[in-house]
Scaffold this motif. Structure first.
Motif, short mmCIF file in Angstrom:
data_model
loop_
_atom_site.label_atom_id
_atom_site.label_comp_id
_atom_site.label_asym_id
_atom_site.label_seq_id
_atom_site.Cartn_x
_atom_site.Cartn_y
_atom_site.Cartn_z
N GLY A 196 0.83 -1.19 0.00
CA GLY A 196 0.00 0.00 0.00
C GLY A 196 0.86 1.24 0.00
N THR A 197 0.49 2.22 -0.82
CA THR A 197 1.28 3.45 -0.87
C THR A 197 1.00 4.31 0.35
OG1 THR A 197 -0.41 4.63 -2.14
CG2 THR A 197 1.29 3.44 -3.38
N ARG A 198 1.95 5.16 0.68
CA ARG A 198 1.84 6.09 1.81
C ARG A 198 2.14 7.49 1.31
NH1 ARG A 198 5.15 2.68 6.50
NH2 ARG A 198 3.65 0.93 6.65
N GLU A 199 1.24 8.42 1.64
CA GLU A 199 1.37 9.80 1.18
C GLU A 199 1.72 10.69 2.37
OE1 GLU A 199 1.25 9.97 -2.05
OE2 GLU A 199 0.58 7.87 -2.14
N PRO A 200 2.94 11.19 2.44
CA PRO A 200 3.39 11.92 3.64
C PRO A 200 2.66 13.23 3.84
CG PRO A 200 5.04 12.04 1.90
CD PRO A 200 4.01 11.07 1.43
N LEU A 201 2.30 13.48 5.10
CA LEU A 201 1.67 14.73 5.50
C LEU A 201 2.70 15.65 6.16
CD1 LEU A 201 -0.88 16.47 5.93
CD2 LEU A 201 -1.29 15.18 8.05
N ASP A 202 3.51 15.04 7.01
CA ASP A 202 4.64 15.73 7.62
C ASP A 202 5.71 14.65 7.87
OD1 ASP A 202 4.04 14.38 9.99
OD2 ASP A 202 3.11 16.09 10.97
N PRO A 203 6.84 14.96 8.50
CA PRO A 203 7.90 13.96 8.65
C PRO A 203 7.50 12.72 9.44
CG PRO A 203 8.79 16.16 8.99
CD PRO A 203 7.31 16.31 8.93
N VAL A 204 6.40 12.74 10.19
CA VAL A 204 6.04 11.59 11.01
C VAL A 204 4.66 11.01 10.68
CG1 VAL A 204 7.51 12.32 12.92
CG2 VAL A 204 5.11 13.04 12.86
N ARG A 205 3.91 11.65 9.83
CA ARG A 205 2.54 11.19 9.54
C ARG A 205 2.35 11.00 8.04
NH1 ARG A 205 1.98 15.54 13.16
NH2 ARG A 205 1.18 14.96 15.23
N PHE A 206 1.43 10.09 7.71
CA PHE A 206 1.12 9.86 6.31
C PHE A 206 -0.32 9.37 6.17
CE2 PHE A 206 2.94 5.91 8.00
CZ PHE A 206 1.97 4.96 7.65
N LEU A 207 -0.85 9.50 4.97
CA LEU A 207 -2.13 8.88 4.62
C LEU A 207 -1.81 7.53 3.98
CD1 LEU A 207 -4.04 11.87 2.96
CD2 LEU A 207 -4.14 11.09 5.34
N GLY A 208 -2.40 6.47 4.51
CA GLY A 208 -2.09 5.15 3.99
C GLY A 208 -3.31 4.25 4.02
N ASN A 209 -3.07 2.96 3.91
CA ASN A 209 -4.14 1.97 3.95
C ASN A 209 -3.65 0.71 4.64
OD1 ASN A 209 -3.02 0.13 1.76
ND2 ASN A 209 -3.23 2.05 0.61
N ARG A 210 -4.51 -0.28 4.75
CA ARG A 210 -4.21 -1.46 5.55
C ARG A 210 -3.63 -2.62 4.74
NH1 ARG A 210 -9.70 -2.85 8.36
NH2 ARG A 210 -8.42 -4.57 9.14
N SER A 211 -3.27 -2.39 3.51
CA SER A 211 -2.74 -3.49 2.70
C SER A 211 -1.40 -3.98 3.23
CB SER A 211 -2.58 -3.04 1.24
OG SER A 211 -2.02 -4.08 0.47
N SER A 212 -1.29 -5.30 3.40
CA SER A 212 -0.04 -5.90 3.89
C SER A 212 0.91 -6.27 2.76
CB SER A 212 -0.36 -7.16 4.69
OG SER A 212 -0.94 -8.15 3.84
N GLY A 213 0.38 -6.39 1.55
CA GLY A 213 1.20 -6.84 0.43
C GLY A 213 1.21 -8.34 0.23
N LYS A 214 0.52 -9.09 1.10
CA LYS A 214 0.59 -10.56 1.03
C LYS A 214 0.06 -11.11 -0.30
CE LYS A 214 0.49 -11.53 6.00
NZ LYS A 214 -0.26 -12.19 7.11
N ALA A 237 5.73 -2.92 2.00
CA ALA A 237 5.41 -4.26 2.51
C ALA A 237 6.59 -4.77 3.35
CB ALA A 237 5.12 -5.22 1.37
N GLU A 238 6.29 -5.29 4.51
CA GLU A 238 7.33 -5.82 5.39
C GLU A 238 7.31 -7.35 5.32
OE1 GLU A 238 6.72 -4.16 9.24
OE2 GLU A 238 7.03 -2.08 8.56
N LEU A 239 7.68 -7.86 4.16
CA LEU A 239 7.67 -9.29 3.89
C LEU A 239 9.01 -9.69 3.28
CD1 LEU A 239 4.14 -9.44 2.19
CD2 LEU A 239 4.71 -10.30 4.47
#
Length: 400
Positions: A196-214, A237-239
């Motif tokens: 799942g892609t992550r769209e940064p809002l600031d250096p510690v936050r992002f807009l994302g989703n729950r996809s694991s990539g499995k 993905a952390e796989l």
């Protein structure tokens, strides 16, 4: 039921010691393994070690037990031959049909699936001679896994590292499970996106989703086991990397688009399984947004991300390229899926229902594969590997 008969060929590279872990996994999962090391391999790991781990004598000499014709029988009786590590020298001999020892004789007589797990220095892997030999082996139906990147002998790093034994084992397991159908993607280049892609809002936050990539990783791994050359675009993905798969890591939707447009240039099939953010913050705040007591936060303005699937579908990089999309829906699943298929312009759309205890982060999935030609295939809930194979079945049929 007879235990699957596996021949583990080991050629003479420093990574030969890792084959001990692969052997352990094969034997502990019930496979009957005969180890065939080359003379060079025995300089790295001795015959006694192979015999102890396999519970069977290692086959090392063409001239031993001549009445049993080992140079013919070992390959003839195997359900799978896997060579790990496969050196540049070993693959050159296999590509040119040379048979000067027991392992190369075994490769010539094998009529079962053959998997090569290369390991060598980067320069040797990238040499035109090695690349031509790999292409020859793949064209003949052998499964040649791409080597991993990382630490090599000494201080060198780069592409050429033996894939992790656990991932080679998974590739072998998948090949054995499919039997004679294992190589129906041989000679094809497939690109798969996952995570799942992550769209940064600031250096510690992002807009994302729950996809694991499995699911995307399952698609990449099963494609490799079916003989394809696979490029996996992995978004957060952390796989573990699937064996034999080239992994390109991205984070944002824009990064994924750039990587995808580059990767699909020579692809036969593109499968966009990643969950791509539809929007991103209009402005990136360079410092952490602070909470101020008694003051509501300012609204976050959003802008649209590019529609990568629609773009790739509308501008095929080569004639006959197949494009597969994924649609995660929470209601009116089929109706929304059919509308999305028409809107995106892809050949197949895999539609699945998501939500609490459904799809995201789980090891199982159910879906319906909708086709532009009107076909509709329902895939019942089961391991994501099963869904991946069902998708590739639909793809392989259309490639033929």
């Amino acid at each position: 039921m007879t235990a699957p008969r596996v021949v583990l060929g080991v050629s003479g590279g420093i990574a030969a010691y890792k084959a001990c872990e692969l052997l352990r996994r094969l034997t502990e999962s019930g496979h009957q393994v005969t180890v065939v090391p080359t003379a060079a391999a025995l300089h790295f790991v001795g015959e006694a070690t192979w015999a102890a781990l396999s519970g069977r004598p290692a086959a090392t000499e063409t001239w031993e037990s001549v009445h049993e014709v080992p140079h013919v029988r070992i390959g003839q009786n195997a359900d799978l031959v896997v060579v790990a590590p496969a050196t540049a020298d070993l693959m050159a001999k296999a590509a040119h049909g040379l048979a000067d020892d027991l392992l190369t004789n075994t490769l010539l007589t094998a009529r079962c699936p053959v998997v090569f797990a290369p390991a060598m220095h980067t320069e040797m892997w990238e040499h035109p001679a090695t690349q031509e030999n790999v292409a020859t082996l793949r064209r003949r139906g052998a499964i040649v896994l791409d080597p991993a990147e990382g630490r090599l002998t000494g201080k060198d790093t780069g592409k050429g590292r033996l894939p992790e034994p656990s991932e080679i084992f998974e590739a072998c397991r998948r090949v054995l499970a499919r039997g004679d159908l294992a190589q129906d993607l041989a000679g094809r280049h497939v690109v798969v996106s996952a995570g799942g892609t992550r769209e940064p809002l600031d250096p510690v936050r992002f807009l994302g989703n729950r996809s694991s990539g499995k699911q995307g990783y399952a698609l990449a791994a099963t494609a490799a086991a079916r003989g394809a050359r696979v490029t996996l675009l992995s978004a957060n993905a952390e796989l573990p990397d699937p064996a034999g798969v080239e992994v390109v890591r991205v984070s944002t939707a824009l990064q994924l688009r750039d990587a995808a447009l580059k990767a699909v240039v020579d692809a036969d099939v593109v499968v966009m399984a990643a969950a791509v953010a539809d929007f991103r913050p209009a402005e990136y705040v360079t410092g952490k947004i602070k909470k101020v007591d008694g003051v509501d936060p300012a609204p976050v303005a959003l802008v649209r991300n590019p529609d990568i699937l629609a773009e790739i579908s509308a501008h095929r990089a080569r004639p006959g390229q197949l494009v597969v999309g994924f649609a995660a829906e929470t209601d009116d699943v089929l109706a929304n899926g059919r509308a999305k298929l028409a809107r995106k312009g892809c050949d197949l759309l895999v539609v699945n229902e998501v939500g609490d205890s459904k799809a995201f982060g789980l090891d199982t999935n159910a879906a319906v594969v909708l086709a532009a030609d009107g076909a509709e295939v329902h895939i019942p809930d089961g391991p994501k590997e099963n869904l991946a194979d069902a998708v590739w079945d639909q793809v392989a049929a259309r490639l033929r």
